[in-house]
Structures are given as structure tokens and as C-alpha cells.
Write a protein that holds these residues in place. Structure first.
Motif, PDB file in Angstrom:
ATOM      1  N   VAL A   1      28.709  30.836  48.033  1.00  0.00           N
ATOM      2  CA  VAL A   1      29.995  31.406  48.347  1.00  0.00           C
ATOM      3  C   VAL A   1      31.001  30.665  47.433  1.00  0.00           C
ATOM      4  CG1 VAL A   1      31.926  31.499  49.818  1.00  0.00           C
ATOM      5  CG2 VAL A   1      29.273  32.079  50.568  1.00  0.00           C
ATOM      6  N   ALA A   2      30.969  29.323  47.469  1.00  0.00           N
ATOM      7  CA  ALA A   2      31.883  28.665  46.320  1.00  0.00           C
ATOM      8  C   ALA A   2      31.816  29.071  45.039  1.00  0.00           C
ATOM      9  CB  ALA A   2      31.732  27.139  46.573  1.00  0.00           C
ATOM     10  N   LEU A   3      30.518  29.174  44.615  1.00  0.00           N
ATOM     11  CA  LEU A   3      30.282  29.701  43.079  1.00  0.00           C
ATOM     12  C   LEU A   3      30.914  31.045  42.761  1.00  0.00           C
ATOM     13  CD1 LEU A   3      27.076  27.598  42.057  1.00  0.00           C
ATOM     14  CD2 LEU A   3      29.372  26.691  41.636  1.00  0.00           C
ATOM     15  N   PHE A   4      30.712  31.621  43.799  1.00  0.00           N
ATOM     16  CA  PHE A   4      31.159  33.229  43.582  1.00  0.00           C
ATOM     17  C   PHE A   4      32.710  33.213  43.468  1.00  0.00           C
ATOM     18  CE2 PHE A   4      33.073  36.669  45.785  1.00  0.00           C
ATOM     19  CZ  PHE A   4      32.755  37.811  45.150  1.00  0.00           C
ATOM     20  N   LEU A   5      33.151  32.415  44.464  1.00  0.00           N
ATOM     21  CA  LEU A   5      34.811  32.433  44.571  1.00  0.00           C
ATOM     22  C   LEU A   5      35.413  31.705  43.093  1.00  0.00           C
ATOM     23  CD1 LEU A   5      35.491  31.145  48.140  1.00  0.00           C
ATOM     24  CD2 LEU A   5      35.675  33.301  47.455  1.00  0.00           C
ATOM     25  N   ALA A   6      34.724  30.951  42.670  1.00  0.00           N
ATOM     26  CA  ALA A   6      35.021  30.231  41.360  1.00  0.00           C
ATOM     27  C   ALA A   6      34.615  30.881  40.186  1.00  0.00           C
ATOM     28  CB  ALA A   6      34.865  28.999  41.339  1.00  0.00           C
ATOM     29  N   SER A   7      34.024  32.053  40.448  1.00  0.00           N
ATOM     30  CA  SER A   7      33.327  32.718  39.017  1.00  0.00           C
ATOM     31  C   SER A   7      34.446  33.451  38.043  1.00  0.00           C
ATOM     32  CB  SER A   7      32.568  33.894  39.695  1.00  0.00           C
ATOM     33  OG  SER A   7      33.243  34.770  40.255  1.00  0.00           O
ATOM     34  N   PRO A   8      34.069  33.653  36.840  1.00  0.00           N
ATOM     35  CA  PRO A   8      35.104  34.428  36.149  1.00  0.00           C
ATOM     36  C   PRO A   8      35.601  35.701  36.627  1.00  0.00           C
ATOM     37  CG  PRO A   8      33.105  33.593  34.717  1.00  0.00           C
ATOM     38  CD  PRO A   8      32.764  33.416  36.167  1.00  0.00           C
ATOM     39  N   GLU A   9      34.692  36.516  37.445  1.00  0.00           N
ATOM     40  CA  GLU A   9      35.436  37.825  37.974  1.00  0.00           C
ATOM     41  C   GLU A   9      36.601  37.640  39.020  1.00  0.00           C
ATOM     42  OE1 GLU A   9      32.221  36.995  37.837  1.00  0.00           O
ATOM     43  OE2 GLU A   9      31.648  38.162  36.178  1.00  0.00           O
ATOM     44  N   GLU A  10      36.106  36.658  39.797  1.00  0.00           N
ATOM     45  CA  GLU A  10      37.003  36.362  40.951  1.00  0.00           C
ATOM     46  C   GLU A  10      38.108  35.511  40.419  1.00  0.00           C
ATOM     47  OE1 GLU A  10      37.197  37.531  44.118  1.00  0.00           O
ATOM     48  OE2 GLU A  10      35.446  38.647  43.371  1.00  0.00           O
ATOM     49  N   GLN A  11      38.353  34.504  39.271  1.00  0.00           N
ATOM     50  CA  GLN A  11      39.292  33.671  38.961  1.00  0.00           C
ATOM     51  C   GLN A  11      40.220  34.600  38.191  1.00  0.00           C
ATOM     52  OE1 GLN A  11      39.250  29.949  36.947  1.00  0.00           O
ATOM     53  NE2 GLN A  11      37.756  29.139  38.402  1.00  0.00           N
ATOM     54  N   LYS A  12      39.697  35.829  37.641  1.00  0.00           N
ATOM     55  CA  LYS A  12      40.382  36.683  36.986  1.00  0.00           C
ATOM     56  C   LYS A  12      41.310  37.493  37.839  1.00  0.00           C
ATOM     57  CE  LYS A  12      40.428  40.820  34.249  1.00  0.00           C
ATOM     58  NZ  LYS A  12      39.580  41.533  33.021  1.00  0.00           N
ATOM     59  N   VAL A  13      40.776  37.761  39.150  1.00  0.00           N
ATOM     60  CA  VAL A  13      41.684  38.659  40.201  1.00  0.00           C
ATOM     61  C   VAL A  13      42.762  37.647  40.468  1.00  0.00           C
ATOM     62  CG1 VAL A  13      41.764  39.474  42.395  1.00  0.00           C
ATOM     63  CG2 VAL A  13      39.625  39.906  41.035  1.00  0.00           C
ATOM     64  N   ARG A  14      42.490  36.284  40.755  1.00  0.00           N
ATOM     65  CA  ARG A  14      43.554  35.487  41.061  1.00  0.00           C
ATOM     66  C   ARG A  14      44.712  35.205  40.293  1.00  0.00           C
ATOM     67  NH1 ARG A  14      41.991  32.557  46.085  1.00  0.00           N
ATOM     68  NH2 ARG A  14      43.343  30.770  45.742  1.00  0.00           N
ATOM     69  N   ALA A  15      44.211  35.395  38.914  1.00  0.00           N
ATOM     70  CA  ALA A  15      45.168  35.099  37.912  1.00  0.00           C
ATOM     71  C   ALA A  15      46.012  36.343  37.871  1.00  0.00           C
ATOM     72  CB  ALA A  15      44.367  35.015  36.504  1.00  0.00           C
ATOM     73  N   VAL A  16      45.475  37.367  37.784  1.00  0.00           N
ATOM     74  CA  VAL A  16      46.125  38.779  37.494  1.00  0.00           C
ATOM     75  C   VAL A  16      47.048  39.193  38.737  1.00  0.00           C
ATOM     76  CG1 VAL A  16      46.010  41.316  37.399  1.00  0.00           C
ATOM     77  CG2 VAL A  16      44.812  39.665  35.990  1.00  0.00           C
ATOM     78  N   GLU A  17      46.515  38.890  39.975  1.00  0.00           N
ATOM     79  CA  GLU A  17      47.293  39.058  41.203  1.00  0.00           C
ATOM     80  C   GLU A  17      48.294  38.360  41.749  1.00  0.00           C
ATOM     81  OE1 GLU A  17      44.827  40.970  44.165  1.00  0.00           O
ATOM     82  OE2 GLU A  17      43.956  42.428  42.688  1.00  0.00           O
ATOM     83  N   GLY A  18      47.793  36.809  41.232  1.00  0.00           N
ATOM     84  CA  GLY A  18      48.269  35.730  41.924  1.00  0.00           C
ATOM     85  C   GLY A  18      48.952  34.884  40.992  1.00  0.00           C
ATOM     86  N   SER A  19      49.092  35.141  39.794  1.00  0.00           N
ATOM     87  CA  SER A  19      49.417  34.145  38.691  1.00  0.00           C
ATOM     88  C   SER A  19      48.832  32.752  38.862  1.00  0.00           C
ATOM     89  CB  SER A  19      50.857  34.064  38.397  1.00  0.00           C
ATOM     90  OG  SER A  19      51.617  33.680  39.368  1.00  0.00           O
TER      91      SER A  19
END
Ligand code: GLC
Length: 472
Positions: A368-386
Motif C-alpha cells: 500500500v505504501a509503495l502504491f501511494l508513493a508510486s509515480p502515478e499516484e504522486q502525479k495525481v497529488r501534484a496535479v490536483e493538490g500541488s
């Protein structure tokens, strides 16, 4: 291991071998009652057995699904949009892993309060929380409670992250957390107001900021907004003040509280001058209440349209531009101003995800931790949450850069952010920081001079760490 449902099924499959029950002395009755005796007794019994089998199989299936389902609890931040973003990511994981349930727990906003909660859980060796959102300053302090993620697949993915961030999270060669997002202190400024008052860009020095903040504040108050202030920041007595004060001190040539090679440098003239400057803002360009402000209090005042400048982290960009924000589209960000050192300084912040040593399911938790920190998920946090990624390639991703243009423009600020002395003082960093921010807070509230307060802080830090005193 037999499931609780296995037995009835086996019994039903061999009804004749059922042990007699007191109410069923000869053991000949069918396991399910059928109502009135029927001439077709044999067939009735058969269909009863079938129905029983179907019911038992369904129960067995439900049972095995329920039993195989693992619950992973994630302790997460709730500053700005953090909680919503983490919950949405958890939903995506669960959609792909029906056997896992993720519960995202909200934790206190102020970093110190969150640490207090975590320490209680760790000290009780509680398995209640599997994954912890860990501040970049805590790996050394918390390492003993966290698993080595290198033993759970992190070796294959760490190369995607900035090496310095990975290194920050390694304690004695063990990876105690996977980088999740990084932070750097930045200056938010109102583009409309700078233009209105004739400034052609954000301040380059603290002196300029002070002058601009005062001019805009005077003007906005005269124009009818008595609640308007020049500059808001984090002045409460907590870790956030350590970050802000480190920025004032370092940009003035006053060092990093404790140097990376372990000398306590905080008692020096440049540091004293920097803290005096900040104290002069309280009640002039910053509200007196700034000495009780964390990130969110500063953002609330700023986002209501009542401040010209704000020091904060990148998360405030996306929320500041949301439709319900009074200042959407009316601000931009810049590097923090310079002091006598001739350059500004951004404190390095950020968070990682660690897995508790007391988790009952460390493998699933690590996944779960590795999924949350994966490139795909970090991208969502960057785009939606800066929220600034720790994955290097995302700084070249067009969608990320369109959503948060300053990730490109201020890349150097992120890369050169100044670390707090957490590694060199581990496992006592939290106490060292407390000695520092308490001293600074005393100066901001007027109960101590900067010279006295920093001398006391230096002595306290020496008592805590046993390190030497010196100059930056
Ligand atoms: C931000 C930073 C974190 C820091 C905290 C202080 O959350 O990412 O590193 O300790 O602010 O308030």
C-alpha cells in the motif's frame, strides 16, 4: 486452517454420519426441517440437503472472502486537501485489490502533535496502525519502530526518487520510509495588489518585503479593509516555526542551528539579527495572532483575501486557486527573500510513508505504501493538490507542469532547500527543535531578547545532544 464454515459443509456432505442429537435420537432426520411429512420423503430430504449445501457453500465463500480480507490502516495528514487525496488513492488501491480494505485515519495538523500521537501508538507496540505518514525530520527518531522497506520491494523503485530524499530516509542502511512528497518554503504574493501599488515583481530581500507589506497594508486599510495584513506565516510554538526561523536565519548567514558536522551554531549575531527582524513584524505587518498560527491559520487569512504575502508550502497553491477561494487567479509564488547572506532560503520539508514494525500485515502495508508513493499516484497529488513529487521524472511531465508551473520555474529552490539538523541530532531532533522554536517564540511574543533566547537555546541543545558550541 479450517474455516468456521467448513464443518457444517462437511457434515452436510455426509449427513448419515452426523452424530445423533438429543432431539434426534436416531440421527435419521434431515438437517433442515421440511414442515409436514411428505410421501416423497426421500426426495424432500435430497433437496433439503441440496439447499443446505448451497447455503453452506455461499456462507463458505462469504466467509473466505471476509477472512481473506486484510485491513490496512493509514495514519495520514489532513492539511489542505491531503486527506481527500489520500482517501481517493486508497479507493484506487482497493478497486484493484478487493481483498484489502484501507482505512485512512486523520491525524493532527501540527507536526509535533502528530508525532505525539505516533509515539503513544509506537510505545504501546500497537498493531492498530500499519502505515504512517512520517515527516522528513523523523526517520532517525522513529527508525526503531519502522520496518526496512528494502525487505519489501522498495529496492526496485527507489531509483525513481531524488537520491537525497532516499538517503534522508535511510537509517543504518535500512529504508524506514518511501518518499511521498517534498516541501520547500515559498513566498506567496498577490499579483493584483503588487500591480495596484506599483511594484513590478515580488520582493528580493526581507527589507523590501517589509516595506512592500507595510505600504500595501496601509493602502488596503485606508481603502476600507480593517482586517488586512501585510505578511502571514507560521509563528506558533511548533515545528513550523523552526522551518520559518531557519529560513530567516540561514538567508541572513546565520547557519542551520546545528551544522551538518555537529557544531551547535545557533548563538551568533546573524541569527540574532534575523530573529529580531521577525519579531519586528509581529503587530506591525503581521497580526499579533501570528504567534499562534500554523500553516492552515496563515492560509485561511491569506485565502480570505486578507494578506499581501504569505510564507507557506506548495499545497496552498492548488487550494488557493480553487473556485471557493477569494484570491483564485490573483496570486503567484516566488522564492523567499534574501537576507545578509545574499540569497533566500527554503526550509526542506516533506513526508514519507513508513510501515510499523508492529503491523500484523507488513507485506500488504508495504505494498500500500509503495502504491501511494508510486509515480502515478504522486502525479495525481501534484496535479490536483500541488504537492511536490519526490519522483524526478514528474518534473518533466507536461500535465504536472501545466497544473503547477512553479515546479519548473522554481526547481532549484526545491533542489537546494535547506535541511533542518535532524540527521545529525537523531534520535533527539524533536527536542532540539523544541529548544529552538521555544526560544524563537519567546522573542516573537516579547518575553525574551533574541540574544538571550538564542544563548539559552544553544545551551539547551548542548544539554540534549552533548555536541560542541561554535559559529556557523
Ligand atoms: C510541512 C513540512 C514538514 C514540516 C511541517 C512543519 O508539513 O512538509 O516537513 O515539519 O510542515 O509545520
Amino acid at each position: 486452517m479450517p474455516t468456521p464454515y467448513a464443518r457444517p459443509l462437511r457434515e452436510a456432505a455426509h449427513p448419515r454420519r452426523r452424530r445423533p442429537r438429543p432431539s434426534d435420537p436416531d440421527g435419521a432426520t434431515a438437517p433442515l426441517r421440511t414442515g409436514a411429512p411428505s410421501p416423497a420423503r426421500g426426495r424432500g430430504r435430497e433437496s433439503n440437503v441440496k439447499r443446505f449445501l448451497v447455503a453452506a457453500t455461499a456462507l463458505l465463500l462469504m466467509g473466505s472472502v471476509a477472512l481473506a480480507q486484510t485491513t490496512i490502516t493509514v495514519a495520514a495528514g489532513a492539511v489542505g486537501q491531503e486527506l481527500e487525496l489520500t482517501r481517493a488513492a486508497a479507493e484506487r488501491y482497493m478497486a484493484a485489490h478487493p481483498d484489502v480494505v484501507i482505512e485512512v485515519l486523520e491525524t493532527p495538523d501540527l507536526s509535533d502533535n502528530r508525532l505525539g500521537v505516533y509515539l503513544q501508538i509506537f510505545e504501546a507496540q500497537s498493531p492498530d496502525i500499519d502505515v504512517f505518514q512520517i515527516d522528513v525530520i523523523w526517520p532517525g527518531d522513529l527508525a526503531e519502530h519502522l520496518v526496512d522497506l528494502y525487505e519489501y520491494g522498495a529496492r526496485d523503485v527507489v531509483d525513481q526518487h531524488f537520491p537525497a530524499m532516499v538517503q534522508n530516509n535511510e537509517v543504518d542502511g535500512r529504508l524506514v520510509g518511501i518518499p511521498w512528497f517534498t516541501d520547500a518554503g515559498i513566498l506567496y504574493y498577490r499579483t493584483d495588489l503588487l500591480e495596484k501599488y506599483g511594484y513590478d515583481g515580488p520582493p528580493q530581500t526581507w527589507a523590501e518585503l517589509t516595506e512592500m507589506a507595510q505600504t500595501i497594508q496601509d493602502g488596503e486599510r485606508a481603502a476600507g479593509n480593517p482586517d488586512f495584513w501585510g505578511f502571514v506565516w507560521q509563528g506558533n510554538s511548533y515545528e513550523g516555526l523552526t522551518c520559518d526561523a531557519l529560513e530567516w536565519v540561514y538567508s541572513n548567514g546565520g547557519g542551520t542551528i546545528v551544522s551538518p558536522d555537529g557544531v551547535i551554531t545557533i548563538d551568533n549575531p546573524a541569527a540574532i539579527e534575523a530573529i529580531e527582524m521577525a519579531a519586528s513584524w509581529v503587530g506591525t505587518i503581521s497580526p499579533s495572532a501570528v504567534t499562534s498560527f500554523g500553516e492552515e491559520e496563515a492560509r485561511n487569512m491569506w485565502q480570505a483575501g486578507n494578506a499581501a504575502f504569505m510564507r507557506n508550502w506548495p499545497y496552498a497553491y492548488a487550494v488557493g486557486n480553487a473556485p471557493d477561494s477569494a484570491i483564485a487567479g490573483l496570486f503567484d509564488v516566488a522564492p523567499l527573500p534574501a537576507g545578509a547572506a545574499g540569497h533566500g532560503a527554503a526550509a526542506l520539508g516533506g513526508w514519507l510513508l513508513g510501515v510499523s514494525r508492529y503491523s500484523a500485515n507488513p507485506e500488504v502495508a508495504a505494498d500500500v505504501a509503495l502504491f501511494l508513493a508510486s509515480p502515478e499516484e504522486q502525479k495525481v497529488r501534484a496535479v490536483e493538490g500541488s504537492m511536490a513529487p519526490t519522483i524526478m521524472s514528474l518534473y518533466e511531465d507536461q500535465e504536472v507542469l501545466e497544473a503547477v508551473p512553479f515546479f519548473d520555474r522554481m526547481y532549484d529552490v526545491f533542489i537546494n532547500a535547506v535541511a533542518r539538523p535532524s540527521t545529525v541530532t537523531a534520535p533527539n531532533y524533536a527536542q532540539v527543535s523544541q529548544a529552538f522554536f521555544t526560544a524563537v517564540h519567546d522573542v516573537l511574543t516579547g518575553s525574551e531578547t533574541a540574544a538571550n533566547a538564542l544563548a539559552i537555546a544553544a545551551d539547551d541543545i548542548q544539554a540534549i545532544t552533548g555536541l560542541e558550541l561554535g559559529q556557523p
